[in-house]
Design a protein around this motif. Structure first.
Motif, PDB file in Angstrom:
ATOM      1  N   TYR A  74       8.151  35.411  28.661  1.00  0.00           N
ATOM      2  CA  TYR A  74       6.881  35.237  27.932  1.00  0.00           C
ATOM      3  C   TYR A  74       5.699  35.319  28.895  1.00  0.00           C
ATOM      4  O   TYR A  74       4.656  35.903  28.566  1.00  0.00           O
ATOM      5  CB  TYR A  74       6.888  33.887  27.209  1.00  0.00           C
ATOM      6  N   ARG A  75       5.848  34.745  30.090  1.00  0.00           N
ATOM      7  CA  ARG A  75       4.739  34.763  31.059  1.00  0.00           C
ATOM      8  C   ARG A  75       4.428  36.189  31.512  1.00  0.00           C
ATOM      9  O   ARG A  75       3.261  36.570  31.622  1.00  0.00           O
ATOM     10  CB  ARG A  75       5.071  33.884  32.261  1.00  0.00           C
ATOM     11  N   SER A  91       2.763  38.136  28.636  1.00  0.00           N
ATOM     12  CA  SER A  91       1.380  37.749  28.340  1.00  0.00           C
ATOM     13  C   SER A  91       0.479  37.698  29.565  1.00  0.00           C
ATOM     14  O   SER A  91      -0.730  37.497  29.434  1.00  0.00           O
ATOM     15  CB  SER A  91       1.373  36.372  27.653  1.00  0.00           C
ATOM     16  N   ILE A 112       0.610  35.364  32.115  1.00  0.00           N
ATOM     17  CA  ILE A 112       0.248  33.967  32.371  1.00  0.00           C
ATOM     18  C   ILE A 112       0.629  33.603  33.805  1.00  0.00           C
ATOM     19  O   ILE A 112       1.811  33.493  34.131  1.00  0.00           O
ATOM     20  CB  ILE A 112       0.945  33.012  31.376  1.00  0.00           C
ATOM     21  N   GLU A 164       5.796  26.561  25.686  1.00  0.00           N
ATOM     22  CA  GLU A 164       5.937  27.197  27.003  1.00  0.00           C
ATOM     23  C   GLU A 164       6.894  28.384  26.941  1.00  0.00           C
ATOM     24  O   GLU A 164       6.762  29.351  27.684  1.00  0.00           O
ATOM     25  CB  GLU A 164       6.443  26.149  28.000  1.00  0.00           C
ATOM     26  N   GLY A 176       7.096  30.369  24.459  1.00  0.00           N
ATOM     27  CA  GLY A 176       6.473  31.478  23.740  1.00  0.00           C
ATOM     28  C   GLY A 176       6.494  31.378  22.235  1.00  0.00           C
ATOM     29  O   GLY A 176       6.067  32.306  21.550  1.00  0.00           O
ATOM     30  N   GLU A 215       5.011  30.719  18.924  1.00  0.00           N
ATOM     31  CA  GLU A 215       3.621  30.575  18.471  1.00  0.00           C
ATOM     32  C   GLU A 215       3.408  29.302  17.650  1.00  0.00           C
ATOM     33  O   GLU A 215       2.395  28.617  17.793  1.00  0.00           O
ATOM     34  CB  GLU A 215       3.232  31.819  17.652  1.00  0.00           C
ATOM     35  N   GLN A 225       3.056  26.405  19.864  1.00  0.00           N
ATOM     36  CA  GLN A 225       1.753  26.409  20.541  1.00  0.00           C
ATOM     37  C   GLN A 225       0.686  25.815  19.634  1.00  0.00           C
ATOM     38  O   GLN A 225      -0.119  24.985  20.059  1.00  0.00           O
ATOM     39  CB  GLN A 225       1.396  27.841  20.952  1.00  0.00           C
ATOM     40  N   LEU A 246      -3.687  26.444  24.531  1.00  0.00           N
ATOM     41  CA  LEU A 246      -2.604  26.675  23.574  1.00  0.00           C
ATOM     42  C   LEU A 246      -3.095  27.416  22.335  1.00  0.00           C
ATOM     43  O   LEU A 246      -2.405  28.304  21.818  1.00  0.00           O
ATOM     44  CB  LEU A 246      -1.962  25.341  23.186  1.00  0.00           C
ATOM     45  N   ASN A 269      -5.456  29.506  22.332  1.00  0.00           N
ATOM     46  CA  ASN A 269      -5.668  30.881  22.793  1.00  0.00           C
ATOM     47  C   ASN A 269      -4.357  31.672  22.804  1.00  0.00           C
ATOM     48  O   ASN A 269      -4.304  32.820  22.365  1.00  0.00           O
ATOM     49  CB  ASN A 269      -6.284  30.861  24.198  1.00  0.00           C
ATOM     50  N   ARG A 270      -3.279  31.023  23.288  1.00  0.00           N
ATOM     51  CA  ARG A 270      -1.972  31.700  23.322  1.00  0.00           C
ATOM     52  C   ARG A 270      -1.469  31.984  21.912  1.00  0.00           C
ATOM     53  O   ARG A 270      -0.879  33.035  21.641  1.00  0.00           O
ATOM     54  CB  ARG A 270      -0.956  30.851  24.097  1.00  0.00           C
ATOM     55  N   GLN A 317      -0.963  35.795  19.717  1.00  0.00           N
ATOM     56  CA  GLN A 317       0.248  36.156  18.980  1.00  0.00           C
ATOM     57  C   GLN A 317      -0.013  36.352  17.485  1.00  0.00           C
ATOM     58  O   GLN A 317       0.913  36.508  16.708  1.00  0.00           O
ATOM     59  CB  GLN A 317       1.327  35.096  19.190  1.00  0.00           C
TER      60      GLN A 317
END
Length: 498
Positions: free
Chosen positions: A111-112, A115, A117, A316, A318, A320, A323, A350, A352-353, A357
């Motif tokens: 996921y990092r 995206s 991150i 964390e 990923g 959504e 989050q 969070l 924003n993440r 998505q």
């Protein structure tokens, strides 16, 4: 013994006994027992939450090479829970965790990199991590049972369609056809299944199978939707192979929580039939998703800290929904495991993440945070940007209303009363809930402009040019006008009914 009790028991009391055994084994130096105890202390199993003690255990376990401990320390560093907020340190822990075999660390790293991150965005590296987890999940799925079939309760049916008789009596079959035509959805699905595979003496007939499945699907049967998707996925004379149609019916069934529909969607994504191979979606089917349930029940029972930690770990990874849930809990300021001054900045991160998505509500929230200066500097222009995305891309009524207000007052954007009026109307048309606030907003807007027209048409006031109402009534004069309008409406309504 502890693991055996945990796997077989259903009551909380029995499960609590398992943790007593883990505690004893942990004191004797057993690493697996220490991992179990550390997880219980972190997530608050049975009211045991003690993050400081959990960190001490994880740190000693990490020295012994425990990938579970390295993953946990990475998570705590990333969120700043009980440890210093440090993304570089978190990345190191996750890297060691994934190298040691942690599927959760692999998923987080996927996921990092997907995206960008704390790392340079790299889809190839993300794919590498997600593929390892997806292969692990697929292996688990292959070893489990085959596609589940419809489970009809015998007590709810007048006859047993799935009896041991090899041949279905012709008169009974005609009776079932009669019931199916009368709208009995369960019978429609059962006849569809029998014709699909050719059982009970009935010939395999794809046309009849599709006919009954479509009738039941139209009536709302999730099983029928799923079997229709299955027919189009595999292809036959009645339902030629069509991935798009299969995806449509599997999605309809999956949205109702149907197991066959979910399984079908998983197959489409895993093999990339009509959709991109989305390893991320397969990874999210892992056993760790069970934390959604425990996190929800912890929140429902008022154990906010335990709920937050579980949602934050899923966030964390990923997810959504996690989050959004974590951000929602943080902004409520009910959690005690994070300092209050850190809650809004973490919630903004969070939201924003989640927005990236595709969560429209999260996109509006980011606009709110910049408008009011929550967890960041007050920035009307950035607020306008996010409201515009939510309004144009997701047709959010709230975003339209907020944008209208900003156009009306020239906040972060050039003042445009005509556009403000148009956006207010659009918000009302998009959502029935917006009718009342839009009514008051438009009443205020029209009243204010009526006052201005009267003032500026007067020859005595023309010499003052564009007198600003802010200077006479203060910065919140619009609220004063709204209050005045409400008071006038109440007065008129009361007089009407006297």
């Amino acid at each position: 013994m502890g693991i055996k009790i945990l796997q077989q028991s259903k009551s909380r009391k029995q499960k609590a006994e398992a943790y007593k055994l883990f505690a004893k084994a942990s004191d004797m130096g057993n690493l697996k027992a220490m991992e179990k105890m550390a997880d219980a202390l972190l997530f608050g199993n049975f009211g045991m939450q003690n993050i400081t003690a959990a960190i001490q255990l994880y740190e000693s376990l990490a020295k012994e090479g425990s990938y579970k401990a390295q993953n946990a320390l990475g998570f705590l560093s990333s969120c700043g829970i009980g440890m210093e907020y440090n993304q570089a340190k978190a990345l190191i822990y996750y890297t060691f965790g994934s190298a040691g075999g942690s599927m959760i660390s692999q998923m987080i790293l996927g996921y990092r990199y997907l995206s960008g991150i704390s790392v340079l965005q790299n889809c190839e590296v993300a794919l590498s991590h997600y593929k390892k987890v997806a292969d692990y999940i697929a292996d688990k799925l292959e070893k489990s049972e085959s596609v589940p079939v419809e489970k009809v309760r015998l007590t709810e049916r007048p006859e047993n369609l799935s009896s041991n008789n090899e041949i279905l009596d012709w008169d009974i079959y005609q009776y079932y056809k009669f019931l199916a035509e009368r709208g009995d959805v369960q019978i429609q699905v059962s006849l569809g299944q029998l014709h699909l595979i050719g059982r009970k003496g009935l010939d395999q007939d794809y046309y009849k199978a599709l006919y009954y499945f479509l009738k039941a699907a139209k009536a709302g049967s999730a099983n029928a939707m799923a079997f229709t998707g299955k027919m189009y996925l595999e292809g036959n004379v009645a339902a030629p192979q069509n991935n798009a149609t299969a995806f449509k019916y599997f999605s309809m069934a999956a949205n109702k929580g149907n197991a066959i529909g979910l399984h079908g969607l998983g197959l489409l994504y895993f093999y990339g039939k009509g959709v991109p191979v989305l390893y991320k979606g397969v990874c999210e089917l892992g056993h760790w998703a069970e934390k959604f349930l425990t996190a929800y029940f912890a929140y429902k029972n008022g154990d906010i800290d335990s709920s937050l930690v579980q949602y934050a770990l899923l966030a964390e990874m990923g997810y959504e929904v996690a989050q959004s849930n974590s951000a929602f809990i943080l902004e409520s300021k009910k959690a005690k495991i994070l300092e209050k001054e850190k809650m809004y900045p973490m919630a903004l991160l969070l939201w924003n993440r989640a927005a990236i998505q595709g969560n429209a509500f999260a996109r509006v929230k980011i606009g709110d945070y910049h408008y009011y200066g929550y967890g960041t500097k007050k920035d009307y222009q950035t607020a306008v940007t996010h409201y515009s995305i939510a309004a144009n891309k997701y047709h959010s009524a709230q975003a339209m209303f907020n944008l209208a207000y900003m156009y009306e007052h020239g906040l972060g954007i050039a003042k445009d009363v005509r556009l403000a009026r148009r956006l207010y109307y659009m918000a009302a048309q998009t959502s029935p809930d917006a009718h009342i606030p839009v009514f008051f907003a438009l009443m205020k807007l029209e009243t204010v402009h009526l006052f201005r027209d009267i003032l500026f048409s007067n020859q005595f006031t023309m010499r003052w040019k564009w007198m600003k109402l802010d200077n006479t009534l203060g910065p919140h004069w619009d609220l004063f006008v709204i209050g005045l309008i409400v008071a006038m409406l109440i007065f008129l309504l009361r007089n009407r009914y006297l």
